[in-house]
Design a protein around this motif. Structure first.
Motif, PDB file in Angstrom:
ATOM      1  N   ALA A 139       0.814  -1.217   0.000  1.00 25.67           N
ATOM      2  CA  ALA A 139       0.000   0.000   0.000  1.00 25.67           C
ATOM      3  C   ALA A 139       0.844   1.262   0.000  1.00 25.67           C
ATOM      4  N   VAL A 140       2.120   1.155   0.370  1.00 27.35           N
ATOM      5  CA  VAL A 140       2.984   2.346   0.414  1.00 27.35           C
ATOM      6  C   VAL A 140       3.259   2.867  -0.999  1.00 27.35           C
ATOM      7  N   PRO A 141       3.837   2.068  -1.910  1.00 26.72           N
ATOM      8  CA  PRO A 141       4.026   2.598  -3.268  1.00 26.72           C
ATOM      9  C   PRO A 141       2.711   2.936  -3.970  1.00 26.72           C
ATOM     10  N   LEU A 142       1.651   2.205  -3.644  1.00 24.69           N
ATOM     11  CA  LEU A 142       0.358   2.501  -4.265  1.00 24.69           C
ATOM     12  C   LEU A 142      -0.183   3.865  -3.827  1.00 24.69           C
ATOM     13  N   LYS A 143       0.277   4.341  -2.685  1.00 27.69           N
ATOM     14  CA  LYS A 143      -0.143   5.643  -2.170  1.00 27.69           C
ATOM     15  C   LYS A 143       0.655   6.790  -2.795  1.00 27.69           C
ATOM     16  N   ALA A 144       1.800   6.479  -3.380  1.00 28.67           N
ATOM     17  CA  ALA A 144       2.725   7.514  -3.860  1.00 28.67           C
ATOM     18  C   ALA A 144       2.174   8.258  -5.067  1.00 28.67           C
ATOM     19  N   ASN A 145       2.459   9.554  -5.116  1.00 29.66           N
ATOM     20  CA  ASN A 145       2.151  10.356  -6.297  1.00 29.66           C
ATOM     21  C   ASN A 145       3.176  10.107  -7.401  1.00 29.66           C
ATOM     22  N   LYS A 146       4.413   9.823  -6.984  1.00 24.45           N
ATOM     23  CA  LYS A 146       5.470   9.510  -7.944  1.00 24.45           C
ATOM     24  C   LYS A 146       6.341   8.392  -7.378  1.00 24.45           C
ATOM     25  N   ILE A 147       6.632   7.400  -8.213  1.00 23.56           N
ATOM     26  CA  ILE A 147       7.612   6.368  -7.879  1.00 23.56           C
ATOM     27  C   ILE A 147       8.814   6.584  -8.782  1.00 23.56           C
ATOM     28  N   VAL A 148       9.975   6.778  -8.174  1.00 23.02           N
ATOM     29  CA  VAL A 148      11.203   7.015  -8.923  1.00 23.02           C
ATOM     30  C   VAL A 148      12.228   5.956  -8.520  1.00 23.02           C
ATOM     31  N   CYS A 149      12.977   5.465  -9.487  1.00 24.35           N
ATOM     32  CA  CYS A 149      14.020   4.464  -9.226  1.00 24.35           C
ATOM     33  C   CYS A 149      15.374   4.996  -9.677  1.00 24.35           C
ATOM     34  N   ASP A 150      16.437   4.437  -9.129  1.00 30.13           N
ATOM     35  CA  ASP A 150      17.729   4.761  -9.722  1.00 30.13           C
ATOM     36  C   ASP A 150      17.749   4.222 -11.153  1.00 30.13           C
ATOM     37  N   HIS A 151      17.169   3.004 -11.373  1.00 27.00           N
ATOM     38  CA  HIS A 151      17.035   2.464 -12.729  1.00 27.00           C
ATOM     39  C   HIS A 151      16.012   1.335 -12.696  1.00 27.00           C
ATOM     40  N   TRP A 152      14.805   1.615 -13.189  1.00 24.50           N
ATOM     41  CA  TRP A 152      13.692   0.678 -13.082  1.00 24.50           C
ATOM     42  C   TRP A 152      13.998  -0.670 -13.724  1.00 24.50           C
TER      43      TRP A 152
END
Length: 330
Positions: free
Chosen positions: A238-251
């Motif tokens: 539920a944490v990433p699902l709550k995020a407005n933006k998910i950013v990775c160093d490299h998806w």
């Protein structure tokens, strides 16, 4: 053939791991990667225990502009501190030049790994945390957790509260004693293993733990928070699902690993289009970072070999310039 052996002590004496310098090196490496100046083969991860995630990683990369190729051979055994009283991370870095293909250096890797990981978190906080981020939460109290706090505090000097949660009160107190010496202006609070209390109302949350459990809960995260996910499975879905933006160093490097969002991807609970950006796109200005104080931004760092090689190459130059290291004929 001569090769330079570089110890942990040599690295420290060279003073090459100062945060501003490391952050600049890392940001330049991301720019080179975005511009196609870096080769990034797949990371090979041999996992020996699925529950503990005991593993040895083989991480190669080449910096074409610098004409340096290298590989990091690094082990991560999360239970080492508890069972054997030794660090959970250990390994070596090997560097070669690519004009003749000769190896030029072998160096201790765990210190570089710790510093570069925290420096990436600090860079992410520069782009994604609110300007007035005063309340910091550390879930985890080991070397990586400590280094993240010290690094992010350098970027956000306004931090004046740090809440700490770990398995034991003794571990929390050890974290506080270590960090308080560096930052006496910060009010530290030991949360006595209450992870929800630590995260509640925090502006910046960092999870740096060796366990594989969803410790961070979505209900504790306020809007405007920046969350830096460092290790494996540390937060509920539920944490990433709550995020407005998910950013990775490299998806592309993250999606096949064992982090929270990697698990979600494998279970079809997260898609490629749910990932807002890679770090290189942010640094190069191709995607916007934080756009307002209400965004909850989720940052996931898997660790990239070209960052290790870029930092190791800079360290190598400083070690040579300072007459350190040991030349050995092989």
């Amino acid at each position: 053939m001569s090769i330079k052996f570089i110890s942990r002590e040599d690295i420290i004496k060279s003073k090459s791991l100062e945060l501003p310098k490391i952050m600049e090196t890392i940001q330049n490496a991301f720019i080179d990667f975005y511009n196609g100046e870096i080769l990034l083969p797949d990371k090979i991860s041999q996992i020996f225990n699925e529950e503990s995630q005991n593993r040895i990683n083989c991480m190669p990369s080449t910096l074409l502009k610098q004409k340096i190729s290298g590989v990091k051979w690094i082990s991560v055994f999360p239970n080492n501190p508890e069972y054997y009283g030794i660090p959970n991370v250990s390994g070596l870095l090997v560097l070669s030049e690519i004009e003749k293909g000769l190896p030029i250096a072998i160096m201790e890797a765990s210190l570089i790994t710790t510093i570069r990981t925290a420096a990436i978190g600090a860079i992410a906080s520069k782009y994604f945390a609110k300007k007035e981020s005063k309340i910091y939460c550390s879930i985890g109290t080991g070397e990586q957790a400590k280094m993240h706090f010290l690094s992010i505090k350098e970027v956000h000097p306004e931090i004046n509260v740090c809440k700490v949660a770990s398995k034991t009160i003794a571990e929390e107190q050890s974290f506080i004693d270590f960090c308080k010496k560096r930052y006496p202006d910060v009010n530290f609070f030991a949360c006595k293993g209450d992870f929800e209390a630590a995260a509640l109302d925090s502006d910046i949350i960092v999870t740096a733990v060796s366990c594989q459990k969803p410790l961070l809960k979505a209900k504790t995260i306020k809007q405007g928070c920046f969350y830096c996910h460092v290790g494996g499975w540390e937060d509920e879905y539920a944490v990433p699902l709550k995020a407005n933006k998910i950013v990775c160093d490299h998806w592309e490097s993250v999606k096949h690993r064992s982090q929270t969002i990697s698990r979600m991807y494998k279970e079809n609970k997260l898609k490629d289009e749910d990932i807002y950006a890679d770090m290189a796109e942010i640094i190069c200005g191709k995607k916007l970072a934080r756009e307002n104080d209400e965004e909850f931004i989720y940052f996931n760092s898997v660790g990239l070999s070209f960052i290790d090689i870029a930092v190791a190459s800079a360290v190598y130059k400083d070690v040579v310039n300072n007459g350190l290291g040991k030349d050995v004929e092989i």
